[in-house]
Motif scaffolding. Structure first.
Motif, mmCIF file in Angstrom:
data_model
loop_
_atom_site.group_PDB
_atom_site.id
_atom_site.type_symbol
_atom_site.label_atom_id
_atom_site.label_comp_id
_atom_site.label_asym_id
_atom_site.label_seq_id
_atom_site.Cartn_x
_atom_site.Cartn_y
_atom_site.Cartn_z
ATOM 1 N N LEU A 277 105.893 8.859 107.825
ATOM 2 C CA LEU A 277 104.579 8.055 107.211
ATOM 3 C C LEU A 277 104.530 8.276 105.794
ATOM 4 N N THR A 278 103.896 7.287 105.028
ATOM 5 C CA THR A 278 103.723 7.518 103.582
ATOM 6 C C THR A 278 102.133 7.120 103.241
ATOM 7 N N GLU A 304 105.193 13.264 107.537
ATOM 8 C CA GLU A 304 104.952 12.554 106.178
ATOM 9 C C GLU A 304 106.508 12.591 105.702
ATOM 10 N N ARG A 305 106.679 11.463 104.550
ATOM 11 C CA ARG A 305 108.023 11.395 103.997
ATOM 12 C C ARG A 305 108.616 12.735 103.525
ATOM 13 N N GLY A 306 109.667 13.293 103.338
ATOM 14 C CA GLY A 306 110.106 14.183 102.710
ATOM 15 C C GLY A 306 110.044 15.787 103.581
ATOM 16 N N PHE A 307 109.449 15.486 104.713
ATOM 17 C CA PHE A 307 109.379 16.721 105.453
ATOM 18 C C PHE A 307 110.788 17.327 105.924
ATOM 19 N N LEU A 308 112.035 16.448 106.190
ATOM 20 C CA LEU A 308 113.225 17.267 106.606
ATOM 21 C C LEU A 308 113.825 17.556 105.318
ATOM 22 N N ALA A 309 113.617 16.921 104.090
ATOM 23 C CA ALA A 309 114.509 17.407 102.900
ATOM 24 C C ALA A 309 113.885 18.665 102.585
ATOM 25 N N ARG A 310 112.575 18.786 102.619
ATOM 26 C CA ARG A 310 112.024 20.396 102.423
ATOM 27 C C ARG A 310 112.561 21.325 103.259
ATOM 28 N N ALA A 311 112.694 20.858 104.527
ATOM 29 C CA ALA A 311 113.303 22.025 105.510
ATOM 30 C C ALA A 311 114.584 22.225 105.418
ATOM 31 N N SER A 322 117.969 11.724 99.973
ATOM 32 C CA SER A 322 116.940 10.957 100.703
ATOM 33 C C SER A 322 116.695 9.599 100.164
ATOM 34 N N ARG A 323 116.796 8.749 101.401
ATOM 35 C CA ARG A 323 116.442 7.283 101.083
ATOM 36 C C ARG A 323 116.088 6.712 102.341
ATOM 37 N N MET A 324 115.437 5.648 102.177
ATOM 38 C CA MET A 324 114.713 4.818 103.340
ATOM 39 C C MET A 324 115.614 3.540 103.660
ATOM 40 N N ALA A 325 115.739 3.394 104.883
ATOM 41 C CA ALA A 325 116.388 2.476 105.435
ATOM 42 C C ALA A 325 115.723 1.604 106.603
ATOM 43 N N PRO A 331 110.897 0.877 108.865
ATOM 44 C CA PRO A 331 111.558 1.600 107.780
ATOM 45 C C PRO A 331 111.799 3.165 108.218
ATOM 46 N N MET A 332 112.747 3.819 108.027
ATOM 47 C CA MET A 332 113.062 5.270 108.440
ATOM 48 C C MET A 332 113.760 5.961 107.263
ATOM 49 N N GLU A 333 113.405 7.218 107.182
ATOM 50 C CA GLU A 333 114.118 8.250 106.154
ATOM 51 C C GLU A 333 115.042 8.520 106.423
ATOM 52 N N VAL A 334 116.206 8.564 105.869
ATOM 53 C CA VAL A 334 117.568 9.006 106.036
ATOM 54 C C VAL A 334 117.717 10.308 104.868
#
Length: 343
Positions: A277-278, A304-311, A322-325, A331-334
């Motif tokens: 989510l954003t 919310e966006r960024g949760f996985l990159a932070r982890a 990180s990017r959206m696809a 839209p999914m976060e990659v």
């Protein structure tokens, strides 16, 4: 004299929302009646009414409305499936999505039937056999997931994973929480030298083995059953793919990522693809609405966006990007990260 109002906004948006519910109910009624099975060849409303069977006039009204939705075409009183309808909504086709839509409809009907009460009183306690993590539900969801993967999601996921740096050199991959294994097969097909392991619950990988055998991929795609929060997931992987499954709180997410880092070979890649989510959890609208039944029932919520990159950063992954696809119109976060090479 009272001055007439001069509205500055367009109220038609409310009608669009309301009539959207009519469209979804019409679609589900057509699926329940197997209407599209009878329209691979052009047929009259009277002929369709006899086959269903249904009231002749109401059958024609339904068919006209399905034309209005773009699901059918009509020419000289004859109705026929449009190409996407023929491909996805006819029982027995290779990629039939009716069961997926019916499963989604069940969750929505329970939610919509008592929506006001749920908002007022909270989620309550779902019976164990109705929880989204219950074995029976997971089996149905897995088969529905296979259908959407075969309908195009797997091909899109494979393209996303294949775009990761160093993908062509990967030889051993883990699909963590891989469900029916269709995504893993598509990724393996994108790299002829890659062997994949699908890890999921034992009853889920039993289903995955059926798809793997059906599509002739058993030589390169294997399965491993267990609980990835508590069981061994193997090791020395060049690539770990995690799609649409790490929707946990920080404690469990950290537990899974620690295992992933340990299971990767030095320099190995972790690729995660998740709905997020954003805009303070108000967008994208499709995802906010899609998850509403589970969220109101207290069974799931999107991060919310960024949760996985932070982890990933917390666990020492390097080269995190990180990017959206777009996947199946959503839209999914990659997120991509690498286990650092050993010093």
């Amino acid at each position: 004299m009272v001055k007439m109002p001069d509205p500055q906004s367009d109220f038609s948006v409310f009608g669009d929302m309301f009539y959207g519910a009519v469209a979804s109910r019409l679609l589900m009624s057509a699926i329940d009646l197997a209407v599209f099975d009878h329209l691979e060849q052009a047929a009259s409303a009277q002929a369709v009414a006899r086959l269903l069977p249904a009231h002749p006039r109401n059958a024609q009204l339904m068919l006209d409305a399905l034309c209005a939705l773009g699901l059918l075409r009509k020419s000289q009183g004859q109705y026929q499936n449009q190409p996407p309808t023929s491909e996805f909504l006819v029982r027995g086709k290779a990629v039939y999505l009716g069961h997926w839509l019916q499963l989604a409809d069940e969750s929505w009907q329970d939610c919509l039937g008592g929506l006001t009460d749920k908002i007022r009183s909270g989620p309550g306690q779902a019976p164990p056999d109705e929880h989204w993590n219950a074995a029976a539900y997971c089996e149905r969801f897995t088969r529905a997931h296979a259908a959407t993967s075969l309908a195009g999601v797997a091909r899109q996921m494979a393209a996303i994973v294949a775009d990761a740096p160093g993908f062509d050199a990967c030889r051993r991959m883990l699909d963590l929480g891989g469900g029916p294994g269709v995504n893993a097969m598509a990724v393996a097909q994108a790299n002829e030298g890659l062997a994949a392991v699908v890890f999921d619950r034992p009853e889920i990988v039993a289903i995955a083995r059926g798809y793997i055998d059906e599509y002739g991929m058993s030589a390169r795609v294997s399965t491993m059953g267990g609980d990835y929060l508590s069981d061994d997931i193997g090791g020395e992987y060049d690539l770990i793919m995690v799609t649409d499954s790490l929707y946990y709180g920080d404690a469990e997410l950290d537990q899974v990522l620690a295992k992933c880092r340990q299971a990767l070979a030095p320099g190995g890649l972790l690729v995660g693809v998740h709905a997020v989510l954003t805009e303070e959890a108000t967008q994208p609208a499709k995802m906010v609405l899609a998850m509403l039944p589970e969220a109101l029932a207290g069974q799931a919520a999107l991060p919310e966006r960024g949760f996985l990159a932070r982890a990933m950063a917390r666990h020492g992954f390097a080269e995190i990007s990180s990017r959206m696809a777009m996947v199946a119109g959503a839209p999914m976060e990659v997120n991509v990260g690498r286990r650092p090479a050993e010093a």
